[in-house]
Each structure stands twice: as C-alpha cells, then as structure tokens.
Design a protein around this motif. Structure first.
Motif, PDB file in Angstrom:
ATOM      1  N   GLY A  37       5.846  -2.049  -6.985  1.00  0.00           N
ATOM      2  CA  GLY A  37       4.540  -2.681  -6.884  1.00  0.00           C
ATOM      3  C   GLY A  37       3.435  -1.738  -7.304  1.00  0.00           C
ATOM      4  N   ASN A  38       2.272  -2.309  -7.489  1.00  0.00           N
ATOM      5  CA  ASN A  38       1.145  -1.553  -8.040  1.00  0.00           C
ATOM      6  C   ASN A  38       0.562  -0.520  -7.080  1.00  0.00           C
ATOM      7  N   THR A  39       0.534  -0.813  -5.782  1.00  0.00           N
ATOM      8  CA  THR A  39      -0.039   0.133  -4.824  1.00  0.00           C
ATOM      9  C   THR A  39       0.779   1.417  -4.771  1.00  0.00           C
ATOM     10  N   ILE A  40       2.085   1.270  -4.604  1.00  0.00           N
ATOM     11  CA  ILE A  40       2.936   2.464  -4.553  1.00  0.00           C
ATOM     12  C   ILE A  40       2.896   3.188  -5.887  1.00  0.00           C
ATOM     13  N   LEU A  41       2.959   2.451  -6.980  1.00  0.00           N
ATOM     14  CA  LEU A  41       2.943   3.096  -8.292  1.00  0.00           C
ATOM     15  C   LEU A  41       1.675   3.923  -8.478  1.00  0.00           C
ATOM     16  N   ARG A  42       0.553   3.381  -8.058  1.00  0.00           N
ATOM     17  CA  ARG A  42      -0.715   4.118  -8.145  1.00  0.00           C
ATOM     18  C   ARG A  42      -0.639   5.404  -7.314  1.00  0.00           C
ATOM     19  N   HIS A  43      -0.080   5.302  -6.106  1.00  0.00           N
ATOM     20  CA  HIS A  43       0.068   6.482  -5.237  1.00  0.00           C
ATOM     21  C   HIS A  43       0.981   7.533  -5.881  1.00  0.00           C
ATOM     22  N   ILE A  44       2.072   7.078  -6.504  1.00  0.00           N
ATOM     23  CA  ILE A  44       2.992   8.017  -7.163  1.00  0.00           C
ATOM     24  C   ILE A  44       2.295   8.719  -8.318  1.00  0.00           C
ATOM     25  N   GLU A  89      11.047   6.000 -16.692  1.00  0.00           N
ATOM     26  CA  GLU A  89      10.111   5.211 -17.491  1.00  0.00           C
ATOM     27  C   GLU A  89       9.334   4.334 -16.525  1.00  0.00           C
ATOM     28  N   ILE A  90       8.021   4.266 -16.707  1.00  0.00           N
ATOM     29  CA  ILE A  90       7.173   3.501 -15.797  1.00  0.00           C
ATOM     30  C   ILE A  90       6.590   2.307 -16.529  1.00  0.00           C
ATOM     31  N   ALA A 132       6.981   4.268   3.723  1.00  0.00           N
ATOM     32  CA  ALA A 132       5.897   4.200   4.704  1.00  0.00           C
ATOM     33  C   ALA A 132       4.766   3.289   4.223  1.00  0.00           C
ATOM     34  N   ILE A 133       4.625   3.151   2.921  1.00  0.00           N
ATOM     35  CA  ILE A 133       3.573   2.300   2.358  1.00  0.00           C
ATOM     36  C   ILE A 133       4.015   0.847   2.309  1.00  0.00           C
ATOM     37  N   ASP A 134       5.275   0.627   1.858  1.00  0.00           N
ATOM     38  CA  ASP A 134       5.758  -0.751   1.701  1.00  0.00           C
ATOM     39  C   ASP A 134       7.280  -0.730   1.631  1.00  0.00           C
ATOM     40  N   LYS A 135       7.916  -1.438   2.543  1.00  0.00           N
ATOM     41  CA  LYS A 135       9.371  -1.461   2.593  1.00  0.00           C
ATOM     42  C   LYS A 135       9.985  -2.565   1.736  1.00  0.00           C
ATOM     43  N   SER A 136       9.179  -3.319   1.015  1.00  0.00           N
ATOM     44  CA  SER A 136       9.711  -4.444   0.242  1.00  0.00           C
ATOM     45  C   SER A 136      10.133  -4.053  -1.177  1.00  0.00           C
ATOM     46  N   MET A 137      10.228  -2.762  -1.453  1.00  0.00           N
ATOM     47  CA  MET A 137      10.688  -2.322  -2.773  1.00  0.00           C
ATOM     48  C   MET A 137      12.099  -2.855  -3.025  1.00  0.00           C
ATOM     49  N   GLU A 138      12.417  -3.073  -4.313  1.00  0.00           N
ATOM     50  CA  GLU A 138      13.732  -3.600  -4.679  1.00  0.00           C
ATOM     51  C   GLU A 138      14.404  -2.695  -5.697  1.00  0.00           C
ATOM     52  N   ILE A 139      15.602  -2.253  -5.355  1.00  0.00           N
ATOM     53  CA  ILE A 139      16.419  -1.453  -6.268  1.00  0.00           C
ATOM     54  C   ILE A 139      17.425  -2.388  -6.932  1.00  0.00           C
TER      55      ILE A 139
END
Length: 157
Positions: A37-44, A89-90, A132-139
């Motif tokens: 997602g965009n929030t985590i990606l921005r943080h990374i 790759e992002i 901690a930011i969002d647990k809904s990530m999908e691998i």
C-alpha cells in the motif's frame, strides 16, 4: 510424469543420492511480491520505518536465508553458495514491491530452493518490519523465473 526421487521403492522419504552427478555451474532466479500500500511504501522510501532500512535489512535476511535453506527444507542438500543477489523493484502506483533473488553455485544439485527460500524470507522481513503500520499486506506470486545447469537443463518461465 517423472518418478518422484525423494521416496524409495517402499515409499519412505529419503534424501536423493547425488554422489555420481557431475558438478556444473548452476543459477536460479526466483521472484515474489508484497503489496504494502501507499502509506507503507511512502514510509519505506522516506526511511521512516522505526525498525530501520527495510529493503536493506530484507536484502541481508534473504542472503542469510539462502545459506540456511537445507535446515528449513528437509530433503534439501547443504550447498556451497557462490553468489546471491537480492533486488527490489517498486511499483509506486500499485504499492507493490517485487523481490528477485539470484543464487549461484557450482555443484551437483541446483539452487532453485535456495532462490525461492531467500525471496520468501526477504518478503517476510518486509512484512515484519512494517506490520506495526498495517497488517493487511499481502505476499504472493512467489515463483521460479529461471534455472540453468545440471542434467535437466535450462528452465525459463
């Protein structure tokens, strides 16, 4: 269908005997994705994850995992790994990070499992560092892209 080699004639699990196989240069490339997602990606990308440099740590975790594959997968032979590269790759629009693991050796058996294992662990490390930011990530989409060397020859997805 080819004979399953990890079972003896009585159906018992066994590690395949590779004593008589020739040593060849072997390469395997595996890939997979994590939708963050965009929030985590921005943080990374802004290096604002409290646990540190997410992609740097994930890269090291993937490299370390390569070397321990045989302790996680019962019938996998311990191998002398000669090289590992983990790249990312992002896709900023979709909030997806793709991990690609390239593993090399010169030996009697291939490094497909090592590439798949290292890719998986790199993605799991991203999840761990960002949960901690969002647990809904999908691998997902973990797959072998390419392998070369050995009797079975080359494979290209």
């Amino acid at each position: 269908m080819d004979k399953l080699t990890h079972f003896d004639e009585d159906g018992n699990a066994r590690m395949v005997d590779i004593s008589d196989k020739d040593e060849t240069k072997r390469v395997a490339i595996a890939s997979g994705t994590i939708k963050v997602g965009n929030t985590i990606l921005r943080h990374i990308l802004d290096n604002k994850i409290e646990k540190g440099d997410v992609l740097g740590v994930a890269r090291v975790a993937g490299i370390m995992a390569t070397k321990t594959t045989s302790t996680s997968i019962p019938m996998c032979h311990p191998l002398m790994i000669t090289g590992v590269d983990i790249d990312f790759e992002i896709d900023s629009e979709l909030g997806i990070i793709k991990a690609k693991s390239t593993v090399k050796t010169t030996g009697k058996t291939g490094v497909e499992m090592e590439a798949l294992h290292s890719c998986s662990i790199a993605l799991l490390t991203i999840y761990d560092m960002c949960k901690a930011i969002d647990k809904s990530m999908e691998i997902g989409n973990i797959k072998l892209e390419h392998k070369s060397g050995g009797k079975s020859g080359d494979f290209f997805r």
